[in-house]
Design an enzyme around this catalytic site. Structure first.
Site, PDB file in Angstrom:
ATOM      1  N   HIS A  84       0.804  -1.230   0.000  1.00 37.43           N
ATOM      2  CA  HIS A  84       0.000   0.000   0.000  1.00 37.43           C
ATOM      3  C   HIS A  84       0.833   1.275   0.000  1.00 37.43           C
ATOM      4  O   HIS A  84       0.277   2.369  -0.076  1.00 37.43           O
ATOM      5  CB  HIS A  84      -0.965   0.018   1.190  1.00 37.43           C
ATOM      6  CG  HIS A  84      -0.286   0.366   2.470  1.00 37.43           C
ATOM      7  ND1 HIS A  84       0.498  -0.528   3.158  1.00 37.43           N
ATOM      8  CD2 HIS A  84      -0.245   1.526   3.176  1.00 37.43           C
ATOM      9  CE1 HIS A  84       0.980   0.055   4.238  1.00 37.43           C
ATOM     10  NE2 HIS A  84       0.547   1.305   4.281  1.00 37.43           N
TER      11      HIS A  84
HETATM   12  C1  UD1 Z   1      -2.398   5.853   5.412  1.00 38.01           C
HETATM   13  C2  UD1 Z   1      -1.095   6.330   6.056  1.00 38.01           C
HETATM   14  C3  UD1 Z   1      -0.052   5.220   6.017  1.00 38.01           C
HETATM   15  C4  UD1 Z   1      -0.583   3.933   6.576  1.00 38.01           C
HETATM   16  C5  UD1 Z   1      -1.855   3.574   5.842  1.00 38.01           C
HETATM   17  C6  UD1 Z   1      -2.467   2.292   6.323  1.00 38.01           C
HETATM   18  C7  UD1 Z   1      -0.605   8.722   5.828  1.00 38.01           C
HETATM   19  C8  UD1 Z   1       0.296   9.693   5.176  1.00 38.01           C
HETATM   20  N1  UD1 Z   1      -0.530   7.467   5.364  1.00 38.01           N
HETATM   21  O1  UD1 Z   1      -2.123   5.631   4.036  1.00 38.01           O
HETATM   22  O2  UD1 Z   1       1.070   5.608   6.761  1.00 38.01           O
HETATM   23  O3  UD1 Z   1       0.390   2.922   6.447  1.00 38.01           O
HETATM   24  O4  UD1 Z   1      -2.793   4.643   6.030  1.00 38.01           O
HETATM   25  O5  UD1 Z   1      -3.607   1.993   5.580  1.00 38.01           O
HETATM   26  O6  UD1 Z   1      -1.337   9.066   6.719  1.00 38.01           O
HETATM   27  N2  UD1 Z   1      -9.509   5.023   1.183  1.00 38.01           N
HETATM   28  C9  UD1 Z   1     -10.668   4.309   1.177  1.00 38.01           C
HETATM   29  N3  UD1 Z   1     -11.257   4.018   2.378  1.00 38.01           N
HETATM   30  C10 UD1 Z   1     -10.721   4.385   3.560  1.00 38.01           C
HETATM   31  C11 UD1 Z   1      -9.536   5.136   3.564  1.00 38.01           C
HETATM   32  C12 UD1 Z   1      -8.928   5.443   2.376  1.00 38.01           C
HETATM   33  O7  UD1 Z   1     -11.183   3.950   0.135  1.00 38.01           O
HETATM   34  O8  UD1 Z   1     -11.293   4.068   4.618  1.00 38.01           O
HETATM   35  C13 UD1 Z   1      -8.829   5.324  -0.087  1.00 38.01           C
HETATM   36  C14 UD1 Z   1      -9.100   6.711  -0.602  1.00 38.01           C
HETATM   37  O9  UD1 Z   1      -9.192   6.644  -1.979  1.00 38.01           O
HETATM   38  C15 UD1 Z   1      -7.834   7.460  -0.235  1.00 38.01           C
HETATM   39  C16 UD1 Z   1      -6.775   6.371  -0.304  1.00 38.01           C
HETATM   40  O10 UD1 Z   1      -7.441   5.187   0.097  1.00 38.01           O
HETATM   41  O11 UD1 Z   1      -7.597   8.533  -1.059  1.00 38.01           O
HETATM   42  C17 UD1 Z   1      -5.584   6.600   0.589  1.00 38.01           C
HETATM   43  O12 UD1 Z   1      -6.011   6.859   1.931  1.00 38.01           O
HETATM   44  P1  UD1 Z   1      -5.124   7.794   2.893  1.00 38.01           P
HETATM   45  O13 UD1 Z   1      -5.696   7.840   4.257  1.00 38.01           O
HETATM   46  O14 UD1 Z   1      -4.887   9.096   2.212  1.00 38.01           O
HETATM   47  O15 UD1 Z   1      -3.712   7.073   2.935  1.00 38.01           O
HETATM   48  P2  UD1 Z   1      -3.310   5.535   2.989  1.00 38.01           P
HETATM   49  O16 UD1 Z   1      -2.689   5.168   1.706  1.00 38.01           O
HETATM   50  O17 UD1 Z   1      -4.404   4.663   3.520  1.00 38.01           O
END
Ligand code: UD1
Length: 368
Positions: free
Chosen positions: A207
């Protein structure tokens, strides 16, 4: 009134770190506490299931901030957190890990002049290209109390000039959750549902933006996984970020029948899967630690790690994203020549209690 702590959490890897600290404070009479969920992660499978399985209460405050670019997400988080902090005025704000919710809460606490504690302080990958590294450096700069999981964390902080009086080595809170839940997890039917037998399959998670946002990089990693799935089934719980890129790689996935893609797993099902795996391949930080605690071989698909103790003492090896290196390291493990590991000091299931005691002492001093 008792002094009280506001815990801020928001993303999946936060929840298993907050739970033991919450439990330890709840079991003692000295401090009050409230739980705030920022809503950085909001899907049932990325958030709710963890609250239920880890025994966390319904949050006292839920912000529902959601996704966005780093600036958008951090800014939204700060705007909402500032209002809560101004209204509630906790005596201490406790943050865990290195996600954007951790960063935003640290900035808000510092500007509101509320003492800040960082659990899992001091970890460094020395790679500023990683958003989490930026978060870790800033949060540790602002924290009044830095609670570290291992000696490398203490050394990093001292090298950055942090006053040693602020550093307290408490051990690994995430491993508290693992130890508390392992037996329950292994009674789950997560293997049976996927028709897997213990020690006869691998687990893959990916991820990190550097690995999954560009389809060419992700395709290269999958080339390394191709050989592994020709030897044994590879279970691949797909993170929402990774799902978005995998759509462009349907052809490649079509040629990998033993790569079993599943939805993100809850805490217990995932622990059921990882604890009985022959091998784990991952770019997650937490999973490097969990496999070390479980004694399961781990290949980390990154060039560096902020958790070097999992390599020096545990079962982890850094293999990067070169398909040949991934295959060579997996071959060794499947041939029974994997590297043995031992469990680092302070990964004993009592870290949450040590955090609670540290908070009591800190607030006792601050308020006397
Ligand atoms: C975040 C953390 C990372 C951690 C990871 C675990 C930061 C900078 N990164 O990354 O350190 O290892 O979480 O998962 O804070 N999305 C969904 N559903 C959700 C949440 C996110 O569909 O419940 C999708 C959205 O399209 C979003 C993307 O995932 O834009 C990324 O989510 P985001 O919270 O920005 O960062 P992660 O890649 O999950």
């Amino acid at each position: 009134m008792r002094p009280w702590v506001l815990h801020v959490c928001g993303a999946r890897p936060n929840f298993m770190k907050v739970a033991p600290v919450w439990r330890a404070i709840a079991s003692r009479a000295e401090l009050g506490q409230k739980l705030l969920h920022t809503g950085q992660h909001y899907d049932e499978k990325m958030s709710d299931v963890f609250f239920a399985e880890l025994g966390l209460p319904v949050p006292d405050v839920a912000l529902g901030v959601g996704s966005g670019s780093h600036a958008e997400q951090t800014a939204k988080l700060m705007v909402e957190l500032e209002k809560v902090v101004a209204r509630e005025r906790p005596q201490l704000i406790s943050v865990v890990g290195d996600v954007n919710s951790t960063l935003a809460a640290a900035l808000v606490a510092a500007k509101a002049c509320i003492p800040l504690a960082h659990v899992e302080a001091g970890l460094r990958s020395f790679d500023r290209g990683m958003p989490e590294e930026v978060n870790r450096v800033v949060v540790d700069r602002l924290a009044d109390l830095l609670l570290t999981p291992s000696a490398d964390g203490d050394a990093n902080l001292r090298n950055e000039g942090v006053d040693p009086k602020r550093i307290v080595r408490v051990g690994n809170v995430m491993i508290d959750s693992l130890r508390a839940q392992l037996q329950t997890a292994q009674l789950r039917d997560a293997l049976a549902k996927l028709k897997l037998k213990p020690k006869s399959y691998a687990v893959l998670t990916l991820h990190r933006p550097a690995n999954v946002d560009d389809p060419q990089v992700l395709a290269r990693i999958l080339d390394g996984v191709r050989w592994v799935q020709s030897q044994l089934p590879v279970v691949f719980p797909v993170h929402p970020r990774t799902r978005a890129t995998l759509g462009a790689l349907a052809d490649k996935l079509g040629g990998m029948p033993n790569l079993i893609r599943v939805d993100p797993q809850g805490y217990l099902d995932f622990l059921c899967l990882t604890s009985q795996a022959r091998l784990v391949l991952t770019d997650s930080g937490g999973l490097q630690e969990e496999t070390t605690a479980l004694g399961v071989p781990c290949l980390t698909l990154r060039q560096n790690t902020e958790r070097p103790i999992t390599v020096s003492e545990g079962t982890n090896q850094l293999v990067g994203t070169d398909p040949k290196r991934i295959r060579a390291a997996a071959e060794e493990i499947l041939a029974g020549k994997g590297k043995p590991g031992r469990i680092p000091e302070g990964w004993d299931g009592r870290a949450g209690e040590r955090v609670a005691r540290t908070y009591e002492r800190f607030l006792g001093r601050a308020l006397s």
